[in-house]
Scaffold this active site. Structure first.
Site, PDB file in Angstrom:
ATOM      1  N   TYR A 142      -5.833  -0.942  12.087  1.00 44.38           N
ATOM      2  CA  TYR A 142      -6.360  -2.063  12.873  1.00 44.38           C
ATOM      3  C   TYR A 142      -6.154  -1.834  14.373  1.00 44.38           C
ATOM      4  O   TYR A 142      -6.904  -2.360  15.184  1.00 44.38           O
ATOM      5  CB  TYR A 142      -5.661  -3.371  12.486  1.00 44.38           C
ATOM      6  CG  TYR A 142      -6.287  -4.111  11.335  1.00 44.38           C
ATOM      7  CD1 TYR A 142      -6.539  -3.474  10.124  1.00 44.38           C
ATOM      8  CD2 TYR A 142      -6.595  -5.461  11.446  1.00 44.38           C
ATOM      9  CE1 TYR A 142      -7.076  -4.167   9.056  1.00 44.38           C
ATOM     10  CE2 TYR A 142      -7.136  -6.163  10.379  1.00 44.38           C
ATOM     11  CZ  TYR A 142      -7.381  -5.516   9.194  1.00 44.38           C
ATOM     12  OH  TYR A 142      -7.915  -6.206   8.140  1.00 44.38           O
ATOM     13  N   LYS A 192      -1.200   5.555   0.127  1.00 42.95           N
ATOM     14  CA  LYS A 192      -2.178   6.530  -0.372  1.00 42.95           C
ATOM     15  C   LYS A 192      -1.625   7.913  -0.033  1.00 42.95           C
ATOM     16  O   LYS A 192      -2.269   8.733   0.632  1.00 42.95           O
ATOM     17  CB  LYS A 192      -3.543   6.241   0.285  1.00 42.95           C
ATOM     18  CG  LYS A 192      -4.706   7.029  -0.309  1.00 42.95           C
ATOM     19  CD  LYS A 192      -5.093   6.612  -1.725  1.00 42.95           C
ATOM     20  CE  LYS A 192      -6.149   7.555  -2.279  1.00 42.95           C
ATOM     21  NZ  LYS A 192      -6.414   7.348  -3.707  1.00 42.95           N
ATOM     22  N   ASP A 224      -5.206   2.420  -4.810  1.00 40.68           N
ATOM     23  CA  ASP A 224      -6.276   2.206  -5.791  1.00 40.68           C
ATOM     24  C   ASP A 224      -5.689   1.718  -7.117  1.00 40.68           C
ATOM     25  O   ASP A 224      -6.181   0.776  -7.731  1.00 40.68           O
ATOM     26  CB  ASP A 224      -7.135   3.475  -5.976  1.00 40.68           C
ATOM     27  CG  ASP A 224      -6.319   4.754  -6.143  1.00 40.68           C
ATOM     28  OD1 ASP A 224      -5.081   4.718  -5.981  1.00 40.68           O
ATOM     29  OD2 ASP A 224      -6.923   5.800  -6.446  1.00 40.68           O
ATOM     30  N   ASP A 248      -4.504  -6.224   3.693  1.00 33.76           N
ATOM     31  CA  ASP A 248      -5.650  -7.122   3.858  1.00 33.76           C
ATOM     32  C   ASP A 248      -6.442  -7.186   2.559  1.00 33.76           C
ATOM     33  O   ASP A 248      -6.769  -8.267   2.060  1.00 33.76           O
ATOM     34  CB  ASP A 248      -6.531  -6.608   5.007  1.00 33.76           C
ATOM     35  CG  ASP A 248      -7.758  -7.484   5.204  1.00 33.76           C
ATOM     36  OD1 ASP A 248      -7.598  -8.720   5.236  1.00 33.76           O
ATOM     37  OD2 ASP A 248      -8.867  -6.939   5.306  1.00 33.76           O
ATOM     38  N   ASP A 252      -6.377 -10.353  -0.683  1.00 36.09           N
ATOM     39  CA  ASP A 252      -7.540 -11.114  -1.168  1.00 36.09           C
ATOM     40  C   ASP A 252      -7.649 -11.006  -2.686  1.00 36.09           C
ATOM     41  O   ASP A 252      -7.923 -11.996  -3.377  1.00 36.09           O
ATOM     42  CB  ASP A 252      -8.844 -10.605  -0.535  1.00 36.09           C
ATOM     43  CG  ASP A 252      -9.229 -11.372   0.728  1.00 36.09           C
ATOM     44  OD1 ASP A 252      -8.306 -11.859   1.413  1.00 36.09           O
ATOM     45  OD2 ASP A 252     -10.435 -11.489   1.025  1.00 36.09           O
TER      46      ASP A 252
END
Ligand code: IPM
Ligand code: MG
Length: 363
Positions: A142, A192, A224, A248, A252
């Site tokens: 970000y 990751k 993942d 982020d 959700d």
């Protein structure tokens, strides 16, 4: 009598509607616990752009820094989608997070028994889910440099940089370890590391810290797989520790376990200074101004502000009970509407919450 300076940021879309509900509840719950609030509202996001030509007006940032706690509703709207990056509502929010040094974002996901049926997942999977996403909030891709867009002889190119320093990982990991130690003692760090160097550093630092925390059981998961595991078996998680972008996305996904993204609060904290509390949902411009919004995540964010930001545990619990009571009484906003329930608008839900609060005090 303790008095707290609260900066309220209604923002855009449904923001002002849900802010009005939260404000009325704060004003009701305060006096009952001998607390008073000195509330000031300031524009941010699209509202900041409209008022001052800036999604984070200087005065707004100052009022946030000077407050005891900040309560934000939501930002963003279609009319701002084509503005240059710096003018967009989202960049106002990112500058606010950075400007207050709010590096730790806590997003708890708890399933209220009364809403079990509202989830898109089976009851057997989501019953008793109780997890927190600890998301790094002021670093990673970000904010990483270099970033930008260039035109090359071969065409256009856009680029961003995912970067973390060891200190940045250490300070967010410390939050995750502390929280896990207070909860069920399980920390799952999500990265990751099979592909990204930035994740390899992340994992090493978490492992170093793990050695000093025998009280916390540490595991690692690729992002993942974590997305899949959240849907496959969410109860395995206690604290999920992760970077800005992964957090982020995963938060959700985790929100939907609870049936509606309209139910979840969050806290953004720095090492000192005021925290910022906000629902994790957005500004829902499609339903803005129609009195359809669900104010419950905003009220739960106010509760989180009372507990985490101001240390007012009892007042926080009162607001949470009021939320549970309105749901138990069968009141629902459109997003949660189910057979046999009574559908209410945002305003009417606010009124029922005030009634429920009285009920909580009488019980
Ligand atoms: C969130 C939101 C923000 C983010 C947007 C509005 C910039 O999605 O708080 O999760 O990406 O952090
Ligand atoms: Mg998000």
């Amino acid at each position: 009598m303790p008095s707290y300076r609260i900066t309220l940021l209604p923002g855009d879309g449904i923001g002002p509607e849900i802010t009005a509900v939260a404000r009325s509840l704060l004003e009701a719950v305060g006096p009952h616990h001998g607390i008073s609030f000195d509330v000031c509202e300031a524009p941010v996001g699209g509202a900041g752009h409209d008022a001052e030509g800036d999604p984070l007006p200087t005065e707004t940032l100052k009022r946030c820094r000077d407050a005891d706690a900040v309560l934000l509703a939501a930002i963003g709207g279609y009319e701002y989608d084509n503005l240059p990056q710096r003018q967009r509502p989202e960049s106002g929010l990112l500058r606010l997070r950075a400007g207050m040094d709010l590096f730790a974002n806590l997003r708890p996901v708890r399933i209220l028994p009364v809403l079990v049926e509202a989830s898109s997942l089976k009851r057997s999977l989501i019953e008793a889910v109780d997890l927190v996403v600890v998301r790094e909030l002021t670093g990673g891709i970000y904010f990483g440099e270099p970033r930008g867009r260039i035109t090359t002889p071969a065409g256009e190119r856009g680029f961003n940089t995912m970067t973390y320093s060891d200190q940045e990982v250490d300070r967010i990991a410390a939050v995750g370890f502390r929280l896990a130690a207070e909860r069920a003692g399980r920390l799952c760090s999500v990265d990751k590391a099979n592909v990204l160097e930035v994740s390899q550093l992340w994992r090493e630092r978490v492992n170093t810290m793990a050695a000093a925390h025998p009280d916390v059981a540490v595991s690692h998961m690729y992002v993942d797989n974590a997305a899949m595991q959240l849907l496959r078996n969410p109860r395995q998680f206690d604290v999920l520790l992760t970077g800005n972008l992964f957090g982020d996305i995963l938060s959700d996904a985790a929100a939907m376990l609870s049936g509606s993204i309209g139910m979840l609060p969050s806290a953004s904290l720095g090492s000192d200074g005021p925290g910022l509390f906000e629902p994790i949902h957005g500004s829902a411009p499609d339903i803005a101004g129609k009195d359809l919004a669900n104010p419950l995540a905003m009220v739960l964010s106010a509760a989180m502000m009372l507990r985490v930001g101001l240390g007012q545990e009892e007042a926080a619990t009162d607001l949470e009970r009021a939320v549970e009571q309105v749901l138990l009484a069968g009141f629902r906003t459109a997003d949660l509407m189910a057979e046999g329930c009574t559908q209410l608008g945002c305003k009417a839900m606010g009124e029922q919450l005030l009634v429920a609060l009285e009920g909580v005090w009488q019980a």
